[in-house]
Design an enzyme around this catalytic site. Structure first.
Site, PDB file in Angstrom:
ATOM      1  N   ASP A 101       7.371   3.570   3.154  1.00 46.23           N
ATOM      2  CA  ASP A 101       8.209   2.406   3.430  1.00 46.23           C
ATOM      3  C   ASP A 101       7.927   1.265   2.457  1.00 46.23           C
ATOM      4  O   ASP A 101       8.840   0.497   2.119  1.00 46.23           O
ATOM      5  CB  ASP A 101       8.093   1.955   4.891  1.00 46.23           C
ATOM      6  N   ASP A 102       6.687   1.205   1.945  1.00 47.45           N
ATOM      7  CA  ASP A 102       6.382   0.207   0.912  1.00 47.45           C
ATOM      8  C   ASP A 102       7.262   0.418  -0.324  1.00 47.45           C
ATOM      9  O   ASP A 102       7.665  -0.531  -0.986  1.00 47.45           O
ATOM     10  CB  ASP A 102       4.924   0.315   0.467  1.00 47.45           C
TER      11      ASP A 102
ATOM     12  N   ASN B 220      -2.454   2.665   3.523  1.00 50.76           N
ATOM     13  CA  ASN B 220      -1.845   3.980   3.787  1.00 50.76           C
ATOM     14  C   ASN B 220      -2.604   5.089   3.068  1.00 50.76           C
ATOM     15  O   ASN B 220      -2.595   6.246   3.494  1.00 50.76           O
ATOM     16  CB  ASN B 220      -0.398   3.997   3.293  1.00 50.76           C
TER      17      ASN B 220
ATOM     18  N   GLU C 230      -1.267  -2.470  15.624  1.00 48.10           N
ATOM     19  CA  GLU C 230      -0.406  -1.948  14.543  1.00 48.10           C
ATOM     20  C   GLU C 230      -1.298  -1.657  13.338  1.00 48.10           C
ATOM     21  O   GLU C 230      -2.301  -2.339  13.128  1.00 48.10           O
ATOM     22  CB  GLU C 230       0.659  -3.011  14.225  1.00 48.10           C
ATOM     23  N   PHE C 231      -0.922  -0.701  12.495  1.00 50.93           N
ATOM     24  CA  PHE C 231      -1.815  -0.188  11.460  1.00 50.93           C
ATOM     25  C   PHE C 231      -2.331  -1.258  10.492  1.00 50.93           C
ATOM     26  O   PHE C 231      -3.533  -1.321  10.212  1.00 50.93           O
ATOM     27  CB  PHE C 231      -1.118   0.938  10.674  1.00 50.93           C
ATOM     28  N   ASN C 232      -1.468  -2.091   9.931  1.00 50.82           N
ATOM     29  CA  ASN C 232      -1.918  -3.070   8.926  1.00 50.82           C
ATOM     30  C   ASN C 232      -2.908  -4.063   9.515  1.00 50.82           C
ATOM     31  O   ASN C 232      -3.869  -4.476   8.866  1.00 50.82           O
ATOM     32  CB  ASN C 232      -0.720  -3.820   8.330  1.00 50.82           C
TER      33      ASN C 232
ATOM     34  N   ASP D 169       0.852  -1.204   0.000  1.00 50.95           N
ATOM     35  CA  ASP D 169       0.000   0.000   0.000  1.00 50.95           C
ATOM     36  C   ASP D 169       0.883   1.248   0.000  1.00 50.95           C
ATOM     37  O   ASP D 169       0.883   2.045   0.953  1.00 50.95           O
ATOM     38  CB  ASP D 169      -0.961   0.014   1.196  1.00 50.95           C
TER      39      ASP D 169
ATOM     40  N   THR E 290       2.843  -6.055   2.687  1.00 46.61           N
ATOM     41  CA  THR E 290       3.286  -4.936   3.533  1.00 46.61           C
ATOM     42  C   THR E 290       2.155  -3.933   3.780  1.00 46.61           C
ATOM     43  O   THR E 290       2.409  -2.748   4.047  1.00 46.61           O
ATOM     44  CB  THR E 290       4.485  -4.204   2.888  1.00 46.61           C
TER      45      THR E 290
ATOM     46  N   ASN F 188       0.770   1.047  17.025  1.00 50.80           N
ATOM     47  CA  ASN F 188       1.154   2.407  16.577  1.00 50.80           C
ATOM     48  C   ASN F 188      -0.039   3.236  16.109  1.00 50.80           C
ATOM     49  O   ASN F 188       0.073   4.438  15.904  1.00 50.80           O
ATOM     50  CB  ASN F 188       2.219   2.345  15.478  1.00 50.80           C
TER      51      ASN F 188
ATOM     52  N   HIS G 223       9.549   0.210   8.115  1.00 49.21           N
ATOM     53  CA  HIS G 223       8.969  -1.101   8.399  1.00 49.21           C
ATOM     54  C   HIS G 223       9.078  -2.107   7.245  1.00 49.21           C
ATOM     55  O   HIS G 223       9.611  -3.187   7.388  1.00 49.21           O
ATOM     56  CB  HIS G 223       7.476  -0.946   8.729  1.00 49.21           C
ATOM     57  N   ASP G 224       8.508  -1.758   6.094  1.00 44.72           N
ATOM     58  CA  ASP G 224       8.177  -2.764   5.079  1.00 44.72           C
ATOM     59  C   ASP G 224       9.357  -3.485   4.444  1.00 44.72           C
ATOM     60  O   ASP G 224       9.284  -4.711   4.225  1.00 44.72           O
ATOM     61  CB  ASP G 224       7.298  -2.128   4.002  1.00 44.72           C
TER      62      ASP G 224
END
Ligand code: RIB
Ligand code: CA
Length: 310
Positions: A14-15, A39, A164-166, A10, A124, A158, A239-240
């Site tokens: 970071d993706d 995102n 966590e977002f995902n 997404d 991701t 987060n 992150h990703d």
């Protein structure tokens, strides 16, 4: 032989580095990219995937749009980190190559069918596309070597204190994929928060000197600014690409076999990933979870991949 990889993402700052690492690392063969709402809205994440692949000179990798919304919840794009277009910061060059007309789950299906060996799927973003895939094409599951997901956390969240977002975006999808029985590895915040974009990291990437690196530095500066404003972290965690690095160089990310469940109903905890590291509940293990990262080697992988791009 390089590992065949599908990247479901997404983009998202970071993706982008996950795409570049998947395309630029010699041990990986990026066969397809699928996009999901997360995102940003799907039209933005898909557009952004096209922009950053073309800019980096990545050719011949089809990009298909997938789910624009979670299975049952309402999409809440993370514009507080990624901006209104999900890739805030640099001016985005207009992409030329169109997205693939197949929906994401059909591109995943065809990529598996066309592969001589099972395909690794790195995800991701929210797991909506993969949940839809396992439901639509259960006969193709033997064609998947493993799923490696940047998501969840063995600790705090987060986007809420515990999620966590995902995972928070689409916990139902995460729960469905976890129950699907495929080899599954979760790379959570407990590890990705070690991949911090320090001034030294930015200097090293900038020194690469190509177009991809210059664009990446603009992305990282924006990402660090929003991470400081939103999370009080002046060095944002990238992150990703950690999930991609786990596939590219086994051993770079340490993991343990464990049991993961996703909270679906808690008013305050929906999307929390409950990781039973001490096997307290005596439930059958269903995943591996990342527990450690060789940070210096990780950044070397990211640098070398970008160096191989345009
Ligand atoms: O919580 C971090 C994850 O959510 C990353 O994948 C980031 O891109 C966002 O999607
Ligand atoms: Ca992401």
């Amino acid at each position: 032989m390089p590992t065949p990889v599908i990247l479901d993402c997404d983009p998202g700052h970071d993706d982008v580095f996950a795409i570049w690492l998947a395309a630029g690392h010699p041990a990986l063969d990026l066969r397809a990219i699928t996009t999901v709402g997360g995102n940003g809205r799907l039209e933005h994440t898909t557009y952004n995937a096209r922009v950053v692949t073309e800019l980096a000179g990545i050719a011949g990798v089809p990009i298909s749009a997938g789910a624009g919304a979670p299975l049952v919840r309402t999409l809440a794009p993370a514009d507080w980190i990624h901006g209104a277009n999900a890739l805030g910061g640099p001016v985005l060059p207009e992409p030329v190559v169109a997205a693939d007309r197949r929906p994401a789950i059909d591109l995943i299906r065809d990529t598996i069918d066309d592969s001589a060996e099972p395909v690794t799927i790195v995800a991701t973003g929210p797991l909506t596309n993969l949940a839809l895939f396992v439901r639509a094409y259960p006969d193709r599951l033997p064609g998947i070597r493993e799923i490696v997901w940047m998501g969840g956390s063995t600790g705090r969240g987060n986007v809420t204190p515990y999620a966590e977002f995902n995972a928070w975006c689409d916990p139902e999808a995460a729960s469905i994929v976890l129950a699907g029985g495929l080899p599954f590895t979760m790379v959570g915040l407990n590890v990705t928060h070690q991949a911090l974009v320090t001034p030294d990291v930015i200097t090293r990437i900038d020194a690469i000197g190509n177009k991809t690196a210059a664009f990446g530095v603009e992305l990282l500066n924006f990402f660090n600014a929003t991470y400081e404003a939103d999370q009080g972290m002046p060095e944002g965690p990238l992150h990703d690409p950690v999930a991609v690095a786990l596939v590219a160089q086994p051993g770079l990310v340490t993991t343990v076999r464990t049991r993961i469940d996703v909270e679906l109903h808690g008013a305050e905890t929906a999307g929390a990933t409950s990781v039973d590291l001490i096997d307290k509940l005596k439930r059958p293990p269903n995943a591996h979870v990342a527990t450690g990262l060789d940070v210096e080697q990780f950044w070397r992988l990211v640098e070398n991949a970008i160096r191989r791009l345009s």
